[in-house]
Design a protein around this motif. Structure first.
Motif, mmCIF file in Angstrom:
data_model
loop_
_atom_site.group_PDB
_atom_site.id
_atom_site.type_symbol
_atom_site.label_atom_id
_atom_site.label_comp_id
_atom_site.label_asym_id
_atom_site.label_seq_id
_atom_site.Cartn_x
_atom_site.Cartn_y
_atom_site.Cartn_z
ATOM 1 N N GLN A 106 -0.478 36.447 -12.265
ATOM 2 C CA GLN A 106 -1.643 35.764 -12.145
ATOM 3 C C GLN A 106 -2.017 34.472 -11.212
ATOM 4 O O GLN A 106 -2.906 34.616 -10.392
ATOM 5 N N GLN A 107 -0.843 33.838 -11.065
ATOM 6 C CA GLN A 107 -1.043 32.834 -9.984
ATOM 7 C C GLN A 107 -0.970 33.441 -8.569
ATOM 8 O O GLN A 107 -1.660 32.818 -7.650
ATOM 9 N N GLU A 108 -0.226 34.553 -8.548
ATOM 10 C CA GLU A 108 -0.146 35.275 -7.116
ATOM 11 C C GLU A 108 -1.563 35.687 -6.760
ATOM 12 O O GLU A 108 -1.931 35.630 -5.668
ATOM 13 N N VAL A 109 -1.984 36.374 -7.574
ATOM 14 C CA VAL A 109 -3.661 36.741 -7.560
ATOM 15 C C VAL A 109 -4.205 35.861 -7.275
ATOM 16 O O VAL A 109 -5.339 35.807 -6.494
ATOM 17 N N GLU A 110 -4.379 34.796 -7.886
ATOM 18 C CA GLU A 110 -5.383 33.685 -7.872
ATOM 19 C C GLU A 110 -5.350 33.154 -6.142
ATOM 20 O O GLU A 110 -6.056 33.083 -5.785
ATOM 21 N N ALA A 111 -4.185 32.781 -5.916
ATOM 22 C CA ALA A 111 -3.819 32.334 -4.461
ATOM 23 C C ALA A 111 -4.407 33.218 -3.406
ATOM 24 O O ALA A 111 -4.917 32.860 -2.505
ATOM 25 N N GLU A 112 -3.950 34.513 -3.803
ATOM 26 C CA GLU A 112 -4.571 35.352 -2.691
ATOM 27 C C GLU A 112 -5.970 35.653 -2.579
ATOM 28 O O GLU A 112 -6.659 35.813 -1.617
ATOM 29 N N ALA A 113 -6.691 35.857 -4.057
ATOM 30 C CA ALA A 113 -7.965 35.629 -3.938
ATOM 31 C C ALA A 113 -8.828 34.531 -3.360
ATOM 32 O O ALA A 113 -9.780 34.706 -2.512
ATOM 33 N N LEU A 114 -8.203 33.253 -3.536
ATOM 34 C CA LEU A 114 -8.744 32.173 -2.831
ATOM 35 C C LEU A 114 -8.502 32.144 -1.514
ATOM 36 O O LEU A 114 -9.554 32.025 -0.573
ATOM 37 N N SER A 115 -7.598 32.683 -0.884
ATOM 38 C CA SER A 115 -7.249 33.051 0.544
ATOM 39 C C SER A 115 -8.235 33.923 1.218
ATOM 40 O O SER A 115 -8.793 33.704 2.109
ATOM 41 N N LEU A 116 -8.445 34.990 0.473
ATOM 42 C CA LEU A 116 -9.617 36.211 0.802
ATOM 43 C C LEU A 116 -10.869 35.502 1.035
ATOM 44 O O LEU A 116 -11.461 35.792 1.824
ATOM 45 N N ILE A 117 -11.259 34.618 0.062
ATOM 46 C CA ILE A 117 -12.579 34.337 -0.108
ATOM 47 C C ILE A 117 -12.751 33.105 1.162
ATOM 48 O O ILE A 117 -13.662 33.289 1.835
ATOM 49 N N GLU A 118 -11.821 32.292 1.314
ATOM 50 C CA GLU A 118 -11.665 31.477 2.169
ATOM 51 C C GLU A 118 -11.622 31.956 3.824
ATOM 52 O O GLU A 118 -12.283 31.518 4.725
ATOM 53 N N ALA A 119 -10.986 33.136 3.971
ATOM 54 C CA ALA A 119 -10.972 33.785 5.175
ATOM 55 C C ALA A 119 -12.464 34.361 5.595
ATOM 56 O O ALA A 119 -12.437 34.637 6.659
ATOM 57 N N THR A 120 -13.187 34.658 4.639
ATOM 58 C CA THR A 120 -14.413 35.073 5.102
ATOM 59 C C THR A 120 -15.193 34.092 5.607
ATOM 60 O O THR A 120 -16.591 34.296 6.145
ATOM 61 N N GLY A 121 -15.089 32.797 5.121
ATOM 62 C CA GLY A 121 -15.712 31.430 5.619
ATOM 63 C C GLY A 121 -16.442 30.881 4.664
ATOM 64 O O GLY A 121 -17.283 29.933 4.763
ATOM 65 N N LEU A 122 -16.456 31.447 3.510
ATOM 66 C CA LEU A 122 -16.978 30.669 2.080
ATOM 67 C C LEU A 122 -16.101 29.881 1.444
ATOM 68 O O LEU A 122 -14.701 30.015 1.507
ATOM 69 N N THR A 123 -16.558 28.732 0.938
ATOM 70 C CA THR A 123 -15.583 27.834 0.048
ATOM 71 C C THR A 123 -15.721 28.805 -1.360
ATOM 72 O O THR A 123 -16.623 29.635 -1.560
ATOM 73 N N LEU A 124 -14.743 28.307 -2.193
ATOM 74 C CA LEU A 124 -14.878 28.923 -3.594
ATOM 75 C C LEU A 124 -15.831 28.537 -4.289
ATOM 76 O O LEU A 124 -16.679 29.351 -4.948
ATOM 77 N N GLN A 125 -16.583 27.128 -4.298
ATOM 78 C CA GLN A 125 -17.831 26.971 -4.785
ATOM 79 C C GLN A 125 -19.055 27.833 -4.513
ATOM 80 O O GLN A 125 -19.584 28.165 -5.211
#
Length: 139
Positions: free
Chosen positions: A92-111
């Motif tokens: 879960q922690q690996e998936v969470e970290a990767e998901a956050l990286s994917l989101i930020e790589a598109t130029g969006l913040t998590l919020q």
């Protein structure tokens, strides 16, 4: 299409709930480094107006959404096959970290991502814009 979108939305919200919990716990546990009061995070209750969402922001969201859904699909079997709670938590922690990286790589913040995700689910017009772009990419 709408039912699939709802199911994926639920999966992504569940994933991002996992992402937000460790962040909130870490922030709560971390000592404050300044005397300034913490800045207020934008609330999902205060969603942006659909008129203010540019086509570029929509494209960023759709790219992030598709990447996170793909990640969940790729790792779902591994997560379900975890034999121990510890192994499941690690995945879960690996998936969470990767998901956050994917989101930020598109130029969006998590919020921003969470706000757009909520808006897509709550505002039929914006949901249709998202679904149309998802369908366009799928073709």
């Amino acid at each position: 299409m709408q039912r699939w979108f709802s199911y994926c939305l639920i999966a992504v919200i569940m994933l991002l709930t996992w992402v937000m919990q460790p962040i909130a716990w870490a922030e709560a546990a971390a000592p404050s480094k300044s005397a300034e009061p913490p800045t207020e995070q934008p609330s999902i209750d205060r969603l942006p107006s659909t008129e203010n969402i540019s086509s570029e922001k929509l494209s960023q969201f759709v790219r992030a959404y598709l990447q996170v859904v793909k990640l969940i699909d790729q790792r779902e079997g591994e997560l379900q096959g975890a034999e121990t709670k510890s192994e499941s938590l690690q995945i879960q922690q690996e998936v969470e970290a990767e998901a956050l990286s994917l989101i930020e790589a598109t130029g969006l913040t998590l919020q921003e991502y969470l706000q757009l995700l909520s808006l897509a689910n709550l505002d039929p017009e914006f949901g249709d814009r998202v679904a149309a772009q998802l369908q366009e990419i799928g073709n």
